[in-house]
Design a protein around this motif. Structure first.
Motif, PDB file in Angstrom:
ATOM      1  N   SER A  76       6.065  10.979  -0.530  1.00  0.00           N
ATOM      2  CA  SER A  76       6.490  12.329  -0.313  1.00  0.00           C
ATOM      3  C   SER A  76       8.024  12.329  -0.456  1.00  0.00           C
ATOM      4  O   SER A  76       8.725  11.417   0.204  1.00  0.00           O
ATOM      5  N   ALA A  77       8.551  13.351  -0.732  1.00  0.00           N
ATOM      6  CA  ALA A  77      10.157  13.557  -0.692  1.00  0.00           C
ATOM      7  C   ALA A  77      10.825  12.586  -1.506  1.00  0.00           C
ATOM      8  O   ALA A  77      12.093  12.355  -1.215  1.00  0.00           O
ATOM      9  N   LEU A  78      10.061  12.141  -2.662  1.00  0.00           N
ATOM     10  CA  LEU A  78      10.857  11.397  -3.527  1.00  0.00           C
ATOM     11  C   LEU A  78      10.942  12.244  -4.832  1.00  0.00           C
ATOM     12  O   LEU A  78       9.941  12.913  -5.117  1.00  0.00           O
ATOM     13  N   ASP A  79      12.145  12.011  -5.719  1.00  0.00           N
ATOM     14  CA  ASP A  79      12.160  12.710  -6.640  1.00  0.00           C
ATOM     15  C   ASP A  79      11.327  12.272  -8.059  1.00  0.00           C
ATOM     16  O   ASP A  79      10.792  11.091  -7.979  1.00  0.00           O
ATOM     17  N   GLY A  80      10.942  12.884  -9.113  1.00  0.00           N
ATOM     18  CA  GLY A  80       9.827  12.670 -10.111  1.00  0.00           C
ATOM     19  C   GLY A  80       9.824  11.298 -10.456  1.00  0.00           C
ATOM     20  O   GLY A  80       8.742  10.353 -10.319  1.00  0.00           O
ATOM     21  N   PRO A  81      11.015  10.739 -10.858  1.00  0.00           N
ATOM     22  CA  PRO A  81      10.926   9.317 -11.702  1.00  0.00           C
ATOM     23  C   PRO A  81      10.537   8.211 -10.889  1.00  0.00           C
ATOM     24  O   PRO A  81       9.897   7.511 -10.701  1.00  0.00           O
TER      25      PRO A  81
ATOM     26  N   ARG B 246       9.206   8.524  -7.967  1.00  0.00           N
ATOM     27  CA  ARG B 246       7.935   8.880  -7.314  1.00  0.00           C
ATOM     28  C   ARG B 246       6.990   8.073  -8.351  1.00  0.00           C
ATOM     29  O   ARG B 246       6.007   7.437  -7.967  1.00  0.00           O
ATOM     30  N   GLN B 247       7.080   8.396  -9.596  1.00  0.00           N
ATOM     31  CA  GLN B 247       6.006   7.739 -10.694  1.00  0.00           C
ATOM     32  C   GLN B 247       6.272   6.119 -10.651  1.00  0.00           C
ATOM     33  O   GLN B 247       5.226   5.566 -10.763  1.00  0.00           O
ATOM     34  N   VAL B 248       7.420   5.620 -10.687  1.00  0.00           N
ATOM     35  CA  VAL B 248       7.784   4.045 -10.365  1.00  0.00           C
ATOM     36  C   VAL B 248       7.016   3.578  -9.214  1.00  0.00           C
ATOM     37  O   VAL B 248       6.338   2.844  -9.294  1.00  0.00           O
ATOM     38  N   LEU B 249       6.970   4.204  -8.108  1.00  0.00           N
ATOM     39  CA  LEU B 249       6.648   3.774  -7.010  1.00  0.00           C
ATOM     40  C   LEU B 249       5.153   3.869  -6.879  1.00  0.00           C
ATOM     41  O   LEU B 249       4.465   2.955  -6.440  1.00  0.00           O
ATOM     42  N   ALA B 250       4.688   4.956  -7.409  1.00  0.00           N
ATOM     43  CA  ALA B 250       3.315   5.021  -7.487  1.00  0.00           C
ATOM     44  C   ALA B 250       2.435   3.996  -8.310  1.00  0.00           C
ATOM     45  O   ALA B 250       1.486   3.259  -7.882  1.00  0.00           O
ATOM     46  N   ARG B 251       3.216   3.843  -9.373  1.00  0.00           N
ATOM     47  CA  ARG B 251       2.853   2.695 -10.513  1.00  0.00           C
ATOM     48  C   ARG B 251       2.731   1.343  -9.489  1.00  0.00           C
ATOM     49  O   ARG B 251       1.671   0.598  -9.494  1.00  0.00           O
ATOM     50  N   ASP B 252       3.949   1.192  -9.059  1.00  0.00           N
ATOM     51  CA  ASP B 252       3.986  -0.213  -8.232  1.00  0.00           C
ATOM     52  C   ASP B 252       3.095  -0.434  -7.041  1.00  0.00           C
ATOM     53  O   ASP B 252       2.741  -1.566  -6.800  1.00  0.00           O
TER      54      ASP B 252
END
Ligand SMILES: Nc1ncnc2c1ncn2[C@@H]1O[C@H](COP(=O)(O)OP(=O)(O)OP(=O)(O)O)[C@@H](O)[C@H]1O
Length: 372
Positions: free
Chosen positions: A168-173, A175-181
């Protein structure tokens, strides 16, 4: 394999019942073939998700019920002695410590010094926080703080990992990288991950299994596609899909369907055969399941004057919105399929219709008797 089991948990906060007889087992028994699922706990704001994580972590004592981790009742076990680590929604990095010192503190439960050092190195490598180690949290960005918190969680080397709104509260790119990690991290380690969010798209993308929480209990636990295709209730249907499913109120009396909005027509004679008295039904259709060029076997049709429909372009689709009987109506139509007729006719086929009882909100299966 690590299991987390909650048995008849009740928890009252500020004089209100928040968790109301929660029974649950992560992973579920029927998930035996996938022994290491990434679980997402999904539910509307305020439904009790963080409270449930805090109970599993031992940060909140339930009023009654049992918490069992890997077969052991941990109710009397303090948080720091549970084999659990948690990333908080509002971060809990120690403000007076550098990130490096925080990692050392988290890893202190690993008895052997070599193992402790290896685990800290692993946490740093997996989260890419080497350049941040000598800084304190007040000198980090939101995304960096989140990475450092996840590193802290890895350093603790617990078999149950709890993530409260980690994206939450992270910007798009970012967010995407952290989700993948986070997914890679889970796939790389043994144990159970429970990731809390109220974002249905995040749940669909990340989970092997989604547990949907509503009003203090888990109401459906299933793979993402099943929750999307066969939501157990109106509230579950609302949590997955963007834009949200459309809901149309109707009455059924013998073989006659009457919709609140006269713009809607449904082919009669299906999918329920047996009913005696009038019953209030809600028919659900996902916006992406509408078509504008009817294939002929459409079961539900909505017709509305073209000038009452607003268009907005979303990548290769057009989102068409209007008001139907004062309720918002949305259809997502591929760009090439947007018709220029007037009135517009939106249609949906039978397999894309969902039926819910208007009183209970629960799904009615096709073929199920509507008799009371
Ligand atoms: N310490 C407390 N005292 C009183 N009420 C509380 C306390 N902690 C939480 N609540 C209430 O309990 C309910 C559930 O809170 P919880 O944080 O578990 O919800 P949530 O599903 O995680 O919501 P969100 O997605 O907004 O974080 C909310 O109505 C909240 O206001």
């Amino acid at each position: 394999m690590s299991h987390v089991e909650l048995r008849d948990i009740h928890s009252m906060l500020g004089g209100v019942d928040i968790i109301k007889g929660l029974n649950f087992r992560f992973p579920s028994e029927n998930a035996a073939q996938d022994s290491n699922p990434y679980i997402v706990l999904l539910g509307a704001s305020g439904c009790g998700k963080s409270t449930m994580l805090r109970i599993i972590a031992g940060l909140l004592k339930p009023d009654s019920g049992e918490v069992v981790i890997s077969g052991k009742d941990v109710c009397g076990v303090p948080s720091r002695k549970r084999d659990v680590s948690m990333v908080f929604q509002h971060d809990a990095l120690y403000p007076h410590l550098t990130i490096s010192q925080s990692l050392d503190l988290s890893a202190r439960r690993i008895a052997d010094a070599e193992g402790r050092k290896a685990q800290i190195e692993r946490a740093i490598e997996l989260t890419g926080i080497a350049p941040l180690l000598q800084r304190r949290p007040d000198r980090l960005s939101g995304g960096e703080i989140r990475r450092a918190s996840i590193a802290k969680m890895i350093a603790r080397k617990a078999t149950v990992r709890l993530l409260d709104e980690p994206l939450s509260a992270l910007d798009g790119p970012v967010r995407q990288v952290l989700a993948r990690d986070l997914r890679l991290l889970h796939d790389d380690q043994l144990g159970t991950t429970i990731h809390v969010t109220h974002d249905g798209n995040e749940a669909m993308r990340m989970a092997d299994a989604i547990a949907v929480m509503d009003n203090g209990v888990i109401v459906q636990f299933a793979p993402p596609t099943e929750i999307y295709d066969r939501p157990a209730s109106i509230n579950v249907a609302r949590t997955i899909g963007s834009p949200m499913m459309n809901f149309f109120a109707a009455s059924i009396d013998r073989d006659r369907w009457t919709f609140q909005s006269p713009a809607i027509q449904l082919d009669t004679g299906f999918p329920f055969s047996s009913f005696r008295t009038q019953r209030e039904i809600v028919v659900g259709v996902r916006p992406e399941h509408f078509e504008m060029q009817s294939s002929g076997d459409a079961a539900l049709r909505i017709s509305m004057p073209a000038n009452e429909v607003a268009h907005s372009r979303v990548s290769e689709s057009t989102e068409m919105t209007s008001l139907l009987d004062r309720e918002a109506f949305t259809a997502v139509i591929s760009r090439q399929a947007v018709a220029s007729s007037d009135p517009f006719v939106f249609s949906a086929s039978q397999e894309d219709l969902h039926f819910f009882d208007a009183d209970t909100g629960l799904r009615i299966e096709s073929g199920e008797s509507l008799a009371r």
